[in-house]
Design a protein around this motif. Structure first.
Motif, mmCIF file in Angstrom:
data_model
loop_
_atom_site.group_PDB
_atom_site.id
_atom_site.type_symbol
_atom_site.label_atom_id
_atom_site.label_comp_id
_atom_site.label_asym_id
_atom_site.label_seq_id
_atom_site.Cartn_x
_atom_site.Cartn_y
_atom_site.Cartn_z
ATOM 1 N N LEU A 295 -74.821 56.541 49.551
ATOM 2 C CA LEU A 295 -74.693 57.996 49.556
ATOM 3 C C LEU A 295 -75.375 58.600 48.335
ATOM 4 O O LEU A 295 -75.985 59.666 48.412
ATOM 5 C CB LEU A 295 -73.217 58.380 49.602
ATOM 6 C CG LEU A 295 -72.522 57.984 50.893
ATOM 7 C CD1 LEU A 295 -71.052 58.308 50.838
ATOM 8 C CD2 LEU A 295 -73.161 58.696 52.067
ATOM 9 N N ILE A 302 -81.956 64.019 48.970
ATOM 10 C CA ILE A 302 -81.724 65.422 49.318
ATOM 11 C C ILE A 302 -82.225 66.338 48.209
ATOM 12 O O ILE A 302 -82.791 67.406 48.456
ATOM 13 C CB ILE A 302 -80.215 65.658 49.558
ATOM 14 C CG1 ILE A 302 -79.757 64.926 50.796
ATOM 15 C CG2 ILE A 302 -79.892 67.129 49.676
ATOM 16 C CD1 ILE A 302 -80.414 65.399 52.047
ATOM 17 N N LEU B 10 -75.838 68.657 38.193
ATOM 18 C CA LEU B 10 -75.909 67.394 38.940
ATOM 19 C C LEU B 10 -74.739 66.501 38.588
ATOM 20 O O LEU B 10 -74.166 65.832 39.447
ATOM 21 C CB LEU B 10 -77.219 66.673 38.625
ATOM 22 C CG LEU B 10 -78.439 67.285 39.282
ATOM 23 C CD1 LEU B 10 -79.670 66.497 38.913
ATOM 24 C CD2 LEU B 10 -78.265 67.285 40.789
ATOM 25 N N ILE B 13 -71.857 67.424 40.582
ATOM 26 C CA ILE B 13 -71.907 66.870 41.936
ATOM 27 C C ILE B 13 -71.451 65.412 41.941
ATOM 28 O O ILE B 13 -70.671 64.986 42.793
ATOM 29 C CB ILE B 13 -73.349 66.944 42.488
ATOM 30 C CG1 ILE B 13 -73.746 68.387 42.676
ATOM 31 C CG2 ILE B 13 -73.474 66.145 43.756
ATOM 32 C CD1 ILE B 13 -73.875 68.817 44.084
ATOM 33 N N LEU B 14 -71.944 64.647 40.969
ATOM 34 C CA LEU B 14 -71.541 63.242 40.916
ATOM 35 C C LEU B 14 -70.038 63.121 40.726
ATOM 36 O O LEU B 14 -69.384 62.277 41.326
ATOM 37 C CB LEU B 14 -72.282 62.523 39.785
ATOM 38 C CG LEU B 14 -73.787 62.427 39.986
ATOM 39 C CD1 LEU B 14 -74.414 61.595 38.892
ATOM 40 C CD2 LEU B 14 -74.099 61.802 41.330
ATOM 41 N N GLY B 21 -63.900 59.860 46.247
ATOM 42 C CA GLY B 21 -63.802 58.435 46.517
ATOM 43 C C GLY B 21 -62.714 57.725 45.761
ATOM 44 O O GLY B 21 -62.447 56.559 46.025
ATOM 45 N N LEU B 95 -66.010 60.445 51.761
ATOM 46 C CA LEU B 95 -67.186 60.384 50.901
ATOM 47 C C LEU B 95 -68.445 60.689 51.709
ATOM 48 O O LEU B 95 -69.316 61.443 51.265
ATOM 49 C CB LEU B 95 -67.264 58.982 50.292
ATOM 50 C CG LEU B 95 -67.980 58.834 48.966
ATOM 51 C CD1 LEU B 95 -67.446 59.823 47.969
ATOM 52 C CD2 LEU B 95 -67.805 57.429 48.451
ATOM 53 N N ILE B 96 -68.520 60.102 52.914
ATOM 54 C CA ILE B 96 -69.690 60.345 53.758
ATOM 55 C C ILE B 96 -69.757 61.820 54.139
ATOM 56 O O ILE B 96 -70.816 62.467 54.042
ATOM 57 C CB ILE B 96 -69.623 59.456 55.011
ATOM 58 C CG1 ILE B 96 -69.779 57.993 54.607
ATOM 59 C CG2 ILE B 96 -70.713 59.827 55.998
ATOM 60 C CD1 ILE B 96 -69.578 57.022 55.723
ATOM 61 N N THR B 99 -70.911 63.837 51.232
ATOM 62 C CA THR B 99 -72.352 63.772 50.997
ATOM 63 C C THR B 99 -73.104 64.612 52.012
ATOM 64 O O THR B 99 -74.059 65.321 51.665
ATOM 65 C CB THR B 99 -72.847 62.326 51.098
ATOM 66 O OG1 THR B 99 -71.962 61.514 50.359
ATOM 67 C CG2 THR B 99 -74.228 62.193 50.553
ATOM 68 N N LEU B 100 -72.635 64.538 53.263
ATOM 69 C CA LEU B 100 -73.309 65.339 54.285
ATOM 70 C C LEU B 100 -73.150 66.824 53.979
ATOM 71 O O LEU B 100 -74.094 67.610 54.131
ATOM 72 C CB LEU B 100 -72.746 65.013 55.666
ATOM 73 C CG LEU B 100 -73.169 63.661 56.225
ATOM 74 C CD1 LEU B 100 -72.595 63.460 57.606
ATOM 75 C CD2 LEU B 100 -74.680 63.553 56.269
ATOM 76 N N THR B 102 -72.714 68.131 51.062
ATOM 77 C CA THR B 102 -73.568 68.435 49.912
ATOM 78 C C THR B 102 -75.019 68.606 50.365
ATOM 79 O O THR B 102 -75.703 69.560 49.971
ATOM 80 C CB THR B 102 -73.482 67.300 48.884
ATOM 81 O OG1 THR B 102 -72.114 67.058 48.593
ATOM 82 C CG2 THR B 102 -74.208 67.658 47.622
ATOM 83 N N ALA B 103 -75.448 67.642 51.202
ATOM 84 C CA ALA B 103 -76.816 67.729 51.716
ATOM 85 C C ALA B 103 -76.994 69.038 52.465
ATOM 86 O O ALA B 103 -77.990 69.751 52.292
ATOM 87 C CB ALA B 103 -77.100 66.552 52.640
ATOM 88 N N LEU B 122 -80.041 75.371 40.528
ATOM 89 C CA LEU B 122 -79.105 74.572 41.330
ATOM 90 C C LEU B 122 -77.756 75.256 41.509
ATOM 91 O O LEU B 122 -76.877 74.707 42.140
ATOM 92 C CB LEU B 122 -78.895 73.215 40.661
ATOM 93 C CG LEU B 122 -80.061 72.228 40.745
ATOM 94 C CD1 LEU B 122 -79.746 70.979 39.957
ATOM 95 C CD2 LEU B 122 -80.312 71.864 42.192
ATOM 96 N N PRO B 125 -76.603 75.881 45.460
ATOM 97 C CA PRO B 125 -76.236 74.681 46.221
ATOM 98 C C PRO B 125 -75.054 73.930 45.618
ATOM 99 O O PRO B 125 -74.172 73.476 46.361
ATOM 100 C CB PRO B 125 -77.502 73.818 46.202
ATOM 101 C CG PRO B 125 -78.370 74.380 45.173
ATOM 102 C CD PRO B 125 -78.023 75.816 45.061
#
Lengths: 306, 212, 656
Positions: A295, A302, B10, B13-14, B21, B95-96, B99-100, B102-103, B122, B125
């Motif tokens: 991810l 992305i 960033l 985001i992390l 998670g 988590l998936i 991420t989606l 976030t994307a 940034l 977003p």
């Protein structure tokens, strides 16, 4: 054409000559942390040399698949090594789309290692095979995402160009993405080469191992080839990580090669430090971490996509 | 200045990923505190030194970085829970999804008709992604404490959005939001204490029995 | 064209001859199988002509059917689909002559030959009615082949599901052809060009009809439910033919019909891609949980059809978006993967049949250690397994290489949402690739290697020369495809010209050439040989001693303690698969201090069939049962119905 032959020569020299050294450096680092002297740097050379001269013991249940495991395990990293640049030395073979071939080459070696492990009929080796194929299945998307990031930055689909001259310039424009994929590539390196925190190569308990348990029944020259192949694989992946980390050139070929070797030895030290300060993860955490890495690499992609 | 704030965003985001998670509450709270601390730097970085931004940064740091985490730590110590055991949606799926989301927010914000100076930054977003993370946290977790964490992440998202408007936004509004949050956490802590005493568990599912 | 007719003639005569009541089964097999082999050889000559010829060969005869004409057309696309048909048909016939000796195979060879004829007619038909006629013949003959062992109840059940699925699909096709024929004025494919003029939602409805109709045959994701039951029920060479070729005729139909809609909307491609990737992930996850080797392979077919569909959908989408390089790559990938899949999946089915033949079971857990006793079959399965896992130097990699390249190319070039989906698909495809490796190492590891898991497996015997040579031919073709990818691309290019002329121009150029892939395959073989000879050289000095497997300190290992088919995939199943796929397991847990007798049952039924189709049809059946009141059993009432219907029809006619 002369360049390519020189590159081929340098690649083979580095692959055959230097790859076992990494294991020695890792071992020395770990020994330093625990306050021991540790085995000499060249220990793996001695081991491989000794194993090549020994006889073999083979299980009665095995067939040719068991013998094919080490053969493939040596041939694959050798060929994969020719597809990637070693620092300033460009790849001897490169074509558009070779990154896919690169990934599937390692799948080939995994296929035969797992089948060879199952060939012994031992439940422990079966366990190793299961873990190997399952975990690497989760690591594969990460490799692809990492490669797409590089392909996007370089505008090319050959590993030589992706890890080539444009990389240094890309660090100025897309540093966050590259930093993230550096982390991801390092994680993949650790998984693929069965290092702590994913696998403990030095444990004495078969239940907790992945790679080592798969090769329990190999001996003599077969085992020597496995060790050599594993060392080359670590070198190949390490070369990618180091190239990503040290993309620049000084202009002087010899100096660059020295820098590259220094980088890869430094990476070995880092691996040794990680192995010294971390414990092996619980088995259930490994898939989570691998998905996390995928991810993360997806996210770095992305960042470039927008 | 801009690159520093981008790197900080960033990092935010992390930290979002980490929050989604991780199952340990203590490390979640610590992460929230870190996130709050990072966010409190943003007003100064984004708009330069001024009384207004300095005040905002200080208050945000005190509240988000220190006071609220302290309250939450106290709360989990009182009710003796250390990790979220059974989330409604597992950690890997959240988590998936995170991420989606976030994307999605990155791609979506690329299509928004933003003014030119914001289109490359940034802030939008990351703000959207943090909002989505907060939502996910609220939807997928059971425990009252993780719900509170979800609200906090949510508020962080709003705060990031607010960064774009700091010049326009009156100080009192900003302060009011922060105060609201503090009160909210207070209420949550008290509520948690009550839930724990009534039902001897922390699951918000039990609140369902209050309907009718 | 003449050779095609010759092949049909030979096959037809063979079918008739095999249907006669001969005294011994040997003669039937010789007549049926021999004519099938001869017919396929003749068919292959026709394919060769079709692939080389610049212009399509056509043939037309008037037909008394209304709207129908017996018109055929052998162009590049047809020849491309005929190629695997006749190859697999040939080796299947060879294989069948030995495989069917044990079974009481009355009429088997007639159905087999007729299936070949009808499939060949499906891909060469140039008239809607002829197409449907051939399609129905294909469905019926394959149904009879599926229920070869009709005295087993599960075989009959599988046959019924298949018949139902295929006819529901055929109903959609009827609807499509009738409405298309009504619009174009003729059922000839030549006049279907007018479909291009259609606009509005009608086009989309037609497309959905096509997708449902062909999809139920191709086994695309929610309509795949017949596949995992029918393939294990059929004899292995029939499974090979069905999975390798018959499923592809549906893809042919889809491609042929879609070629009439040149300006397809973008969402068609998107829909195909979504169905494709879902099917790929679903299929391979289910394949990992089956302990029946043929069922596992059948699910792997669902996965591969998903990948083909993904590639073709991506081709449609990028063609609509005007990216010709990406479209060419995706189209090449889809077509080559289709051809490859026909080869390696047939190889694997034949291999699985040989394993069953040797060890008398389809259950992986009752095989084990078969490599020692069946070395040739074992080697062939390893080759097939490598090919299907897309490992070099076999052909599987070529198709996947193109598909990956298409996705990468567009993921690296586009930004925003356009780049997001290809990139995500690359991730999913990589995951699928990893899972295929699990499935294949599982089949090889549990069935071929290790210790025998049952007394039958310990006494297994190798297949005879017809079965072995059939597999060897396919394995050599798989290897040849990997070593000469250019040839694969050239063959695919003949089909691509008809589908997408703009992209097909790129097939010959340097932009997408897989030339290096072949070189790398040779290099890999070289490296393997070098490593092998080094190994042999070192071994020459030392001695090789045989001993028992290292039991990690345990002195009495038994074959019950080794990894089983279920435990091999348990880690993946518990760690990665969605909970809706969770298989059913019963018992197996021992409680208490003393050992007692325990059973463990583990089944992985199809969730779509169990949770969607079965309840749906149950409900439909309940509803229909209510209508049974109309059926009173009284003749007078029935006559009344007839009378009322006549009156109503008369009124209706009068109204018009």
């Amino acid at each position: 054409m002369r360049i390519t032959i020189l590159q081929l020569f340098l690649h083979l020299l580095l692959l055959f000559g230097f790859s076992p050294l990494l294991s020695g450096v890792i071992g020395k680092t770990k020994a330093l942390f625990t306050g021991r002297v540790g085995p000499p740097f060249l220990q793996l050379y001695f081991d491989i040399w000794k194993l090549f001269g020994k006889g073999m013991v083979i299980s009665r249940t095995t067939t040719w698949i068991f013998r094919a495991g080490p053969v493939v395990g040596l041939a694959v990293p050798l060929l994969a090594g020719l597809l990637i640049p070693f620092g300033p030395v460009g790849a001897p073979i490169s074509f558009s789309g070779d990154l896919i071939f690169f990934v599937y080459l390692f799948a080939l070696s995994r296929f035969f290692t797992a089948c060879a492990a199952l060939d012994t009929g031992s439940s422990f080796e079966g366990m190793g095979a299961v873990r190997e194929v399952t975990f690497s299945c989760l690591a594969e998307p990460t490799v692809f995402f990492v490669f797409i990031v590089l392909a996007r930055l370089s505008g090319s689909f050959s590993l030589d160009a992706m890890f080539g001259q444009t990389l240094a310039a890309s660090w100025h424009t897309a540093a966050p993405s590259l930093l993230l994929i550096l982390v991801c590539l390092f994680i993949v390196t650790l998984v693929e080469n069965c290092r702590i925190p994913f696998d403990d190569p030095t444990t004495h308990l078969e239940l907790t191992m992945i790679h080592e348990v798969m090769v329990l029944d190999h001996s003599g020259p077969d085992f020597g080839m496995i060790l050599y192949g594993a060392a080359m694989k670590l070198f190949v992946f390490g070369a990618l990580v180091v190239r990503l980390f040290l993309p620049g050139t000084t202009g002087n070929m010899a100096l660059d090669i020295l820098l590259f070797i220094g980088g890869i030895l430094f990476m070995a030290v880092v691996v040794g430090v990680i192995e010294s300060v971390m414990a092996r993860l619980r088995l259930l955490r490994i898939p989570q971490l691998l998905v996390g890495a995928s991810l993360l690499s997806f996210f770095s992609l992305i960042l470039l996509l927008r | 200045m801009d690159t520093i704030s981008n790197i900080l965003l960033l990092l935010v985001i992390l930290l979002n990923f980490f929050l989604l998670g991780s199952s340990r509450l203590a490390s979640c709270i610590r992460t929230i505190a870190l996130q709050g601390g990072i966010l409190s730097l943003l007003p100064v970085l984004a708009h330069g030194f001024s009384g207004h931004t300095l005040f905002l940064s200080t208050v945000a740091f005190l509240l988000k970085g220190i006071a609220i985490p302290y309250l939450l730590f106290r709360a989990i110590r009182q009710v003796h829970i250390r990790r979220e055991i059974e989330p409604l949606i597992g950690y890997v799926p959240t988590l998936i999804l995170g991420t989606l989301a976030t994307a999605g927010s990155f791609i979506f914000s690329g299509r928004l008709p933003l003014i030119p100076e914001h289109s490359q930054s940034l802030f939008v977003p990351v703000g959207l992604a943090t909002l989505a993370t907060g939502f996910l946290m609220l939807i997928s977790r059971r425990k009252a404490i993780t719900q509170a964490l979800g609200y906090l992440i949510f508020e962080n998202g709003i705060f990031i959005f607010g960064m774009l408007l700091t010049e326009a936004m009156p100080l009192m509004v900003e302060a009011g939001v922060l105060l609201d949050l503090l009160v909210g956490v207070f209420v949550m802590a008290i509520l948690m204490h009550q839930i724990n005493r009534e039902f001897s568990t922390m699951n918000t599912d039990n609140l369902t029995s209050l309907k009718e | 064209m003449n050779f095609l007719f010759l092949s049909w003639l030979v096959l037809g005569l063979g079918a008739c001859a095999a249907a006669l009541p001969w005294r011994s089964a040997r003669i039937t097999a010789l007549l049926g199988g021999g004519s099938a082999v001869l017919g396929c050889v003749s068919g292959l000559i026709a394919v060769g002509q079709g692939l080389v010829a610049e212009r399509a060969a056509t043939f037309s005869l008037p037909w008394s059917m209304p709207g129908g004409s017996f018109s055929l057309r052998l162009d590049g696309l047809s020849a491309f689909f005929l190629l695997p048909l006749f190859i697999v048909g040939l080796v299947g016939a060879l294989y069948g002559t030995e495989y069917m000796q044990k079974e009481k195979a009355c009429l088997h060879w007639s159905w087999y030959n007729l299936l070949l004829v009808s499939m060949a007619m499906v891909v060469t038909a140039a008239n809607g009615l002829l197409f449907l006629f051939a399609w129905e013949c294909m469905s019926l003959t394959s149904f009879f082949l599926v229920i070869t062992e009709y005295n087993k109840s599960e075989v009959v059940a599988a046959g019924w599901i298949y018949l139902l699925a295929t006819h529901l699909g055929a109903a959609c096709l009827f609807a499509f052809f009738l409405s298309a024929g009504a619009f174009c004025g003729s059922l000839d494919f030549a006049s279907f060009q007018h479909l291009n003029k259609l606009t509005g939602p009608v086009v989309s409805v037609l497309f959905l009809l096509l997708l449902a109709g062909f999809g139920s045959k191709a086994g695309i994701f929610p309509l795949h439910v017949w596949l995992p039951d029918a393939h294990p029920a059929a004899p292995s060479h029939v499974s090979a033919l069905m999975s390798g070729v018959m499923v592809k005729t549906a893809i042919y139909g889809l491609l042929r019909m879609c070629s009439f809609f040149t300006a397809s909307p973008v969402w068609w491609g998107g829909l195909l891609m979504a169905i494709g990737i879902t099917g790929a992930l679903f299929g391979i996850a289910m394949a990992a949980m089956q302990s029946d080797v043929k069922r596992s392979l059948a699910y792997s077919t669902v996965e591969n059809v998903g990948i083909i569909l993904l590639a073709l959908g991506f081709w449609m989408q990028s063609r609509a978006a005007g990216q010709h390089v990406v479209a060419a790559l995706a189209l090449a990938g889809g077509l080559i993967h289709l051809l490859n899949h026909a080869l390696f999946k047939s190889l694997l089915f034949l291999g699985a049949g040989s394993l069953m033949h040797g060890s008398d079971s389809r259950d992986l857990n009752r095989m084990g250690g078969l490599m020692c006793r069946m070395p040739v079959t074992g080697l062939m399965i390893v080759c097939g397994g490598m090919a299907i896992s897309a490992l070099p130097p076999f052909n599987g990699l070529v198709g996947e290489w193109f598909i990956y390249r298409a996705l990468l190319e567009s993921g690296a070039a586009l930004s925003g949402l356009g780049g997001f989906f290809p990139v995500m698909l690359v991730g999913c495809l990589a995951l699928v690739g990893g899972l295929v490796l699990i499935v294949m190492t599982r089949i090889i590891g549990i069935a071929l290697t290790g210790v025998p898991r049952s007394p039958e497996a310990a006494e297994a015997h190798e297949a005879g020369w017809p079965m072995r040579s059939a597999m060897i031919v396919l394995a050599l073709l798989c290897l040849a495809g990997g070593l000469l990818p250019i040839q694969l691309l050239r063959v695919a290019g003949r089909a691509a010209v008809l589908l997408d002329p703009e992209s097909a121009q790129l097939f010959a150029g340097q932009v997408i050439t897989p030339w290096w892939l072949g070189i790398m395959a040779f290099l890999l073989i070289g490296a393997l040989l070098a490593a092998f000879s080094f190994n042999r050289w070192r071994q020459g000095r030392g001695t090789v001693a045989a001993a028992s497997t290292w039991g990690c300190g345990f002195a009495f290992p038994s074959n019950r303690m080794t990894y089983s088919a279920e435990s091999y995939s348990e880690l993946a199943q518990s760690g990665m698969f969605c909970s809706c796929l969770t298989p059913k397991s019963k018992d197996g847990r021992t409680i208490g201090f003393f050992p007692i007798r325990r059973f463990f049952v583990f089944t992985a039924p199809d969730p779509v069939l169990e949770k969607f189709f079965k309840p749906l049809f149950q409900r439909l059946a309940d509803y229909c049962r209510r209508c049974c009141r109309l059926q009173s059993g009284n003749l007078h009432i029935y006559l009344l119905y007839v009378f009322c219907t006549t009156i109503l029809l008369l009124f209706w006619v009068g109204q018009r």
